[in-house]
Design an enzyme around this catalytic site. Structure first.
Site, PDB file in Angstrom:
ATOM      1  N   THR A  49      59.436  21.512  49.398  1.00 40.05           N
ATOM      2  CA  THR A  49      60.402  20.594  48.653  1.00 40.05           C
ATOM      3  C   THR A  49      61.723  21.222  48.784  1.00 40.05           C
ATOM      4  O   THR A  49      61.846  22.377  49.030  1.00 40.05           O
ATOM      5  CB  THR A  49      59.760  20.720  47.131  1.00 40.05           C
ATOM      6  OG1 THR A  49      60.973  20.284  46.223  1.00 40.05           O
ATOM      7  CG2 THR A  49      59.527  22.135  46.679  1.00 40.05           C
ATOM      8  N   ASP A  50      62.849  20.424  48.554  1.00 40.46           N
ATOM      9  CA  ASP A  50      64.296  20.676  48.536  1.00 40.46           C
ATOM     10  C   ASP A  50      64.621  21.808  47.396  1.00 40.46           C
ATOM     11  O   ASP A  50      65.533  22.355  47.313  1.00 40.46           O
ATOM     12  CB  ASP A  50      65.096  19.701  48.464  1.00 40.46           C
ATOM     13  CG  ASP A  50      65.370  18.636  47.352  1.00 40.46           C
ATOM     14  OD1 ASP A  50      64.264  18.815  46.572  1.00 40.46           O
ATOM     15  OD2 ASP A  50      65.899  17.931  47.310  1.00 40.46           O
ATOM     16  N   GLU A  51      63.698  21.637  46.462  1.00 38.78           N
ATOM     17  CA  GLU A  51      63.708  22.671  45.203  1.00 38.78           C
ATOM     18  C   GLU A  51      63.921  24.104  45.672  1.00 38.78           C
ATOM     19  O   GLU A  51      64.494  24.820  44.744  1.00 38.78           O
ATOM     20  CB  GLU A  51      62.777  22.391  44.187  1.00 38.78           C
ATOM     21  CG  GLU A  51      63.063  21.039  43.406  1.00 38.78           C
ATOM     22  CD  GLU A  51      62.291  20.827  42.138  1.00 38.78           C
ATOM     23  OE1 GLU A  51      62.158  21.631  41.292  1.00 38.78           O
ATOM     24  OE2 GLU A  51      62.325  19.616  41.800  1.00 38.78           O
ATOM     25  N   TYR A  64      57.954  26.242  39.198  1.00 40.17           N
ATOM     26  CA  TYR A  64      57.396  25.266  39.992  1.00 40.17           C
ATOM     27  C   TYR A  64      58.005  25.686  41.480  1.00 40.17           C
ATOM     28  O   TYR A  64      57.340  25.889  42.410  1.00 40.17           O
ATOM     29  CB  TYR A  64      57.720  24.018  39.486  1.00 40.17           C
ATOM     30  CG  TYR A  64      57.444  22.989  40.924  1.00 40.17           C
ATOM     31  CD1 TYR A  64      56.493  22.700  41.438  1.00 40.17           C
ATOM     32  CD2 TYR A  64      58.613  22.289  41.368  1.00 40.17           C
ATOM     33  CE1 TYR A  64      56.452  21.956  42.798  1.00 40.17           C
ATOM     34  CE2 TYR A  64      58.686  21.498  42.430  1.00 40.17           C
ATOM     35  CZ  TYR A  64      57.651  21.194  43.246  1.00 40.17           C
ATOM     36  OH  TYR A  64      57.392  20.470  44.100  1.00 40.17           O
ATOM     37  N   LYS A 124      56.458  27.136  45.188  1.00 40.05           N
ATOM     38  CA  LYS A 124      56.501  26.362  46.386  1.00 40.05           C
ATOM     39  C   LYS A 124      57.166  27.481  47.422  1.00 40.05           C
ATOM     40  O   LYS A 124      56.976  27.223  48.552  1.00 40.05           O
ATOM     41  CB  LYS A 124      57.110  25.193  46.042  1.00 40.05           C
ATOM     42  CG  LYS A 124      56.557  24.121  45.391  1.00 40.05           C
ATOM     43  CD  LYS A 124      55.272  23.594  45.896  1.00 40.05           C
ATOM     44  CE  LYS A 124      55.610  22.883  47.105  1.00 40.05           C
ATOM     45  NZ  LYS A 124      54.157  22.106  47.838  1.00 40.05           N
ATOM     46  N   ASN A 159      61.022  11.819  45.693  1.00 43.95           N
ATOM     47  CA  ASN A 159      60.219  10.835  46.210  1.00 43.95           C
ATOM     48  C   ASN A 159      60.059   9.732  45.030  1.00 43.95           C
ATOM     49  O   ASN A 159      60.096  10.152  43.839  1.00 43.95           O
ATOM     50  CB  ASN A 159      58.925  11.134  46.734  1.00 43.95           C
ATOM     51  CG  ASN A 159      58.891  11.570  48.307  1.00 43.95           C
ATOM     52  OD1 ASN A 159      58.207  11.153  48.935  1.00 43.95           O
ATOM     53  ND2 ASN A 159      59.751  12.388  48.514  1.00 43.95           N
TER      54      ASN A 159
END
Ligand code: NAD
Ligand code: DAU
Length: 339
Positions: free
Chosen positions: A125-127, A153, A157, A183
């Site tokens: 994810t871009d997070e 979270y 990741k 998304n």
């Protein structure tokens, strides 16, 4: 070709299985999913009867179960979607995020070494890049942006990404990683911003906007994400990270107002609530690498994607009404009550 898709009863994994069955009807697809609150067999629907499809209920952090599955199935490609995915839940209970997102990825990586695969794709994810300031619209996340996480979270990741990269460097496992922006589309669990706003607005309930609604996300229609992963699986280079995003930045307030306008509902439904702890300000992907190397570009404009998604939620009420019972209502009361 035999694919093992983890987390395929969830939002993106489910859309990916439907996409791959259309794009590569001859592929065998095995889905492993623990069917947590976020997993739903109804999401797989017609995919279940497609030739070459098998579903296994299982936990990716259960090493014995994972190794037994690899022993019997010997997949060529692993695509790891399985994760705890909701930031607010990670703020409330980080433990399960560490178990699934880190230990689960570790078990899959070890099994992929023991039963060699042609590709291990980690859906990230871009997070993992943290956030960008609101007053610097010239800045974007590239694949070289340092990892700098904000929530349990995103930290879990990022840990999984680093583990996957270490298996490439140390053991030569053919790993690829994709880091996609937010998304939206069919089958998204109504805890995430866009589907939550649809279902609340349809019921005439308040739409809870965190803080002032000025945080920015970079929205991508889920099918465009699926196509990007398909390209990476077939043409991506081992050991590489690919950012996925379509330069579609919106403030949360803009998104919520667009949904209300599309539904013909009044903006008075918007309710400003206490901000999320550690709330990331802005995400924005620079997708040049995947565009130049693999020829990927998104096809679905936001207005069209939102219209399609709203149509889907209106036509598939049973899918989300069935979810919005016991545990969902408890989560809702805990996350939003007194906020
Ligand atoms: P989701 O929460 O809708 O689905 C997750 C799926 O994983 C569910 O079916 C759940 O049952 C399954 N799962 C959870 N724990 C498991 C375990 N221990 N073993 C096996 N299965 C388990 O999530 P999503 O939004 O579809 O996200 C999928 C992946 O894409 C995640 O890895 C997420 O980090 C990543 N991602 C999501 C977005 C987004 O906007 N939703 C954007 C970029 C990346
Ligand atoms: O960027 C990719 C990430 O996008 C994925 O890795 C995550 O799995 C996915 O959940 C998503 O994370 P976000 O935190 O950005 O998504 P969420 O839908 O939870 O929130 C989007 C924005 O809307 C965020 O700024 C918080 C805000 N928000 C969210 C909810 C649920 C609200 O204002 N009100 C809400 O009720």
């Amino acid at each position: 070709m035999k694919l093992l898709v983890t987390g395929g009863a969830g939002f993106i994994g489910g859309n990916f299985i439907h996409y791959m069955q259309r794009a590569h009807p001859g592929y065998e697809i095995i889905c492993i999913d623990a069917l947590t609150y976020a997993g739903n067999m109804e999401t797989l629907g017609g995919a279940l009867s497609h030739p070459g499809f098998r579903f296994v209920k299982g936990d990716v952090a259960d090493r014995e179960a994972v190794f037994a599955l690899f022993e019997s199935e010997r997949p060529d490609i692993v695509v790891n979607f399985a994760a705890e995915s909701h930031v607010d839940r990670s703020i409330d209970s980080p433990d399960v995020f560490l178990r699934t997102n880190i230990m689960g990825t570790g078990a899959l990586l070890d099994a992929s070494r023991q039963y060699p695969v042609r590709r291990f794709h980690q859906v990230s994810t871009d997070e993992v890049y943290g956030d960008l300031p609101l007053d610097r619209p010239d800045l974007f996340f590239t694949e070289e942006t340092p990892l700098h996480t904000s929530s349990p979270y995103s930290a879990s990741k990022a840990a999984a990404d680093l583990l996957a990269q270490s298996y490439f460097r140390t053991f030569g496992l053919p790993v690829t990683i994709s880091r996609c922006s937010n998304n939206y589309g069919p089958y998204q669990f109504p805890e995430k911003l866009i589907p939550l706003m649809f279902v609340n607005a349809l019921a005439g309930k308040p739409l809870p906007v965190y803080g002032k609604g000025e945080n920015v996300r970079d929205w991508l229609y889920v099918e465009d994400h699926c196509e990007a992963i398909d390209l990476i699986l077939h043409k991506g280079r081992d050991g590489e990270v690919y950012n996925i995003g379509g330069h579609n930045e919106r403030t949360n307030l803009e998104v919520v107002k667009a949904i209300l306008a599309e539904l013909g509902k009044d903006e008075s439904l918007i309710s400003y609530v206490t901000d999320r702890l550690g709330h990331d300000l802005r995400y924005a992907i620079d997708p040049r690498k995947i565009g130049e190397e693999l020829g990927w570009a998104p096809h679905t404009a936001f207005e069209e994607g939102i219209r399609r998604t709203i149509r889907w939620y209106k036509d598939n009420r049973a899918w989300w009404e069935d979810i919005m019972t016991g545990a969902y209502l408890e989560f809702y009361a805990k996350n939003y009550g007194g906020r």
